[in-house]
Scaffold this motif. Structure first.
Motif, PDB file in Angstrom:
ATOM      1  N   HIS A   1       0.792   5.201   3.884  1.00 32.58           N
ATOM      2  CA  HIS A   1      -0.663   5.135   3.773  1.00 32.58           C
ATOM      3  C   HIS A   1      -1.283   5.692   5.050  1.00 32.58           C
TER       4      HIS A   1
ATOM      5  N   GLU B   1     -10.277  -0.189  -1.164  1.00 29.27           N
ATOM      6  CA  GLU B   1      -9.618   0.950  -1.801  1.00 29.27           C
ATOM      7  C   GLU B   1      -9.075   0.599  -3.181  1.00 29.27           C
TER       8      GLU B   1
ATOM      9  N   GLU C   1      -8.910  -4.284   4.622  1.00 26.98           N
ATOM     10  CA  GLU C   1      -9.901  -3.298   4.183  1.00 26.98           C
ATOM     11  C   GLU C   1      -9.354  -2.465   3.024  1.00 26.98           C
ATOM     12  N   VAL C   2      -8.111  -2.039   3.144  1.00 22.52           N
ATOM     13  CA  VAL C   2      -7.473  -1.257   2.080  1.00 22.52           C
ATOM     14  C   VAL C   2      -7.399  -2.072   0.795  1.00 22.52           C
TER      15      VAL C   2
ATOM     16  N   ALA D   1       0.821  -1.214   0.000  1.00 18.40           N
ATOM     17  CA  ALA D   1       0.000   0.000   0.000  1.00 18.40           C
ATOM     18  C   ALA D   1       0.854   1.262   0.000  1.00 18.40           C
TER      19      ALA D   1
ATOM     20  N   GLY E   1      -4.326   5.871   6.252  1.00 18.07           N
ATOM     21  CA  GLY E   1      -5.278   5.050   6.985  1.00 18.07           C
ATOM     22  C   GLY E   1      -4.594   4.020   7.856  1.00 18.07           C
ATOM     23  N   LEU E   2      -3.536   3.414   7.359  1.00 18.63           N
ATOM     24  CA  LEU E   2      -2.781   2.442   8.150  1.00 18.63           C
ATOM     25  C   LEU E   2      -2.051   3.130   9.299  1.00 18.63           C
TER      26      LEU E   2
ATOM     27  N   LYS F   1      -7.070  -3.490   8.945  1.00 18.36           N
ATOM     28  CA  LYS F   1      -7.095  -2.303   8.090  1.00 18.36           C
ATOM     29  C   LYS F   1      -6.463  -2.602   6.734  1.00 18.36           C
TER      30      LYS F   1
END
Length: 456
Positions: A67, A345, A340-341, A63, A69-70, A337
């Motif tokens: 990133h 995403e 999820e990514v 990712a 979000g992470l 997460k």
């Protein structure tokens, strides 16, 4: 400032760090690359120089290196519950949630998850699970483990014994009872006039002969990577897994898919075992499970194996094995997460969107005069370099041609990996087609420069 001057980061590294899997001649002459941060698919050294990382760190930073979000997940979970174990029936809620998710995305309708800190530890643990299972089932002689020549399964004493690489002789490995079947590399090992399917059938016959010779009742299990990663990105020959799976079933030999590199999208599908019809009894996962943001390994057990292991562990009162940080709540939150990514995403979709361009440029690179084979799948590829395309004659070892190419590429701001006579690429899943073109443009220029430098 001289990179190797007394107060430089590079000099401090060379005074204090012992590097593994590093060409020490290159390290001595060029010094290390000491990094400070990353942005997207690029990393930056202490001098501010940018490098496109075409290997996702070590296959895992899919990712990118920043990133948000992470990063936010790390901060939030660290404030809430940063660390605990999974011993004595105690476990973090995030680890339970991750286990549910891993079973859900696995090929298994039901199953259970066991946590380690790395893929090496996961493979090591799976072997111990098989040994315990067979002993408790009255078959203590079932201890032999089958893997393949040129396979990579890790660096612990057991997983290194599984790894079919010559360098493990430095440690007096493999341990007794670790068997290495044929490498399913058709380009390198196919016989003249032999089709790819015929090659796969021959390897299946050889495997059955090995099992019969050793004694089916002495085999604890077989482990295989869907695509051999550290062996040089070697996809299986056509029909290979379809040919060997019935043999393993015939002799009741558990089949374990080592998905440390292939798992979570690298091949273009969630699991490499699904792409190549492996039908495993368990999956070994690591690397992309946290997108490289936390060390974690996992064994995903299908229902039959998990039920059997639960039964024999109850007989023994426990499964007497574990790691202090296995199932860490911080790592589990990051892994949730990361999944999820991957799913929400569009990372998996992007692998499939850009991989045709990746493979197109890879095969174009394979047209180079000294490129013997360009091979790969999804966002993993390799070009194997030879002295003669028609005979596949190797280049002289003292040329260290792949090491030279990797070093020259580094000068040009590209990180790629030398593996034997091959150059290996495995960019992050967020890579764009424009970045793929830039990557291969640099590599093409680098190869031209290096072959000119050595007079070829």
């Amino acid at each position: 400032m001289n990179k190797l001057s007394a107060n430089s980061w590079e000099h401090r590294d060379m005074d204090n760090v012992f590097h593994g899997f590093t060409d020490l001649g290159t390290l001595k002459s060029n010094g290390p690359v000491v990094l400070t941060h990353g942005e997207g698919i690029h990393v930056f050294d202490v001098h501010g120089k940018s490098y496109m990382d075409a290997n996702s760190g070590l296959w895992n930073n899919v990712a990118g290196f920043n990133h948000q979000g992470l990063i936010d997940t790390i901060c939030t979970q660290a404030r809430r519950f940063p660390g605990y174990h999974a011993f004595f029936g105690r476990i973090a809620d995030t680890t339970v949630a991750l286990s549910e998710k891993l079973v859900e995305v696995s090929p298994f309708a039901e199953g259970k998850v066991y946590y380690t800190n790395s893929g090496s530890e996961a493979n090591d643990t799976m072997v111990k699970m098989l040994w315990m299972l067979h002993r408790r089932n009255g078959q203590p002689q079932r201890r032999k483990i089958i893997t393949r020549l040129n396979a990579y399964h890790g660096v612990t004493a057991v997983s290194a014994s599984m790894t079919g690489k010559a360098y493990n002789a430095e440690f007096g490995l493999p341990l007794p009872g670790f068997l290495h079947a044929d490498c399913p590399h058709y380009w390198r090992f196919g016989l003249e006039g032999e089709s790819e399917l015929e090659f796969s059938q021959r390897l299946a016959r050889n495997l059955e002969e090995l099992i019969i010779k050793e004694g089916p009742d002495t085999i604890a299990g077989m482990f295989a990577e869907p695509v051999m990663g550290a062996g040089g990105v070697i996809p299986p020959s056509e029909g290979y897994f379809e040919a060997i799976r019935p043999i393993l079933r015939k002799y009741d030999i558990p089949f374990i898919a080592d998905e440390v590199i292939c798992g979570f999208g690298r091949t273009g599908e969630m699991w490499g075992s699904g792409k190549y019809n492996m039908e495993p009894d368990a999956i070994i996962a690591s690397k992309c499970i946290t997108a490289g943001y936390f060390p974690m390994g996992a064994i995903i057990l299908g229902k039959d194996l998990s039920d059997e292991l639960a039964r024999v562990s109850e007989q023994a009162e426990e499964f007497p094995h574990g790691f202090t940080a296995g199932g860490n709540p911080l790592g589990s939150a990051i892994a949730l997460k990361a999944l999820e990514v991957l799913e929400e995403e569009g990372l998996l979709e992007n692998v499939n969107r850009v991989s045709p361009r990746f493979m197109e440029r890879l095969h174009k690179l394979g047209e180079h005069k000294y490129a013997g084979e360009a091979r790969g799948v999804g966002l993993m590829g390799a070009v194997e370099l030879v002295a003669d395309k028609s005979t596949k004659e190797a280049l002289p070892g003292d040329l260290q041609i792949s090491e030279r190419i990797a070093n020259k590429a580094l000068e040009k701001g590209l990180i790629c990996r030398p593996l034997g006579a091959a150059i290996v690429l495995g960019p992050p899943f967020i890579v764009t087609t424009e970045q793929i073109d830039e990557m291969f443009d640099i590599l093409e220029e680098t190869m031209s420069d290096v072959f000119a430098d050595v007079g070829l």
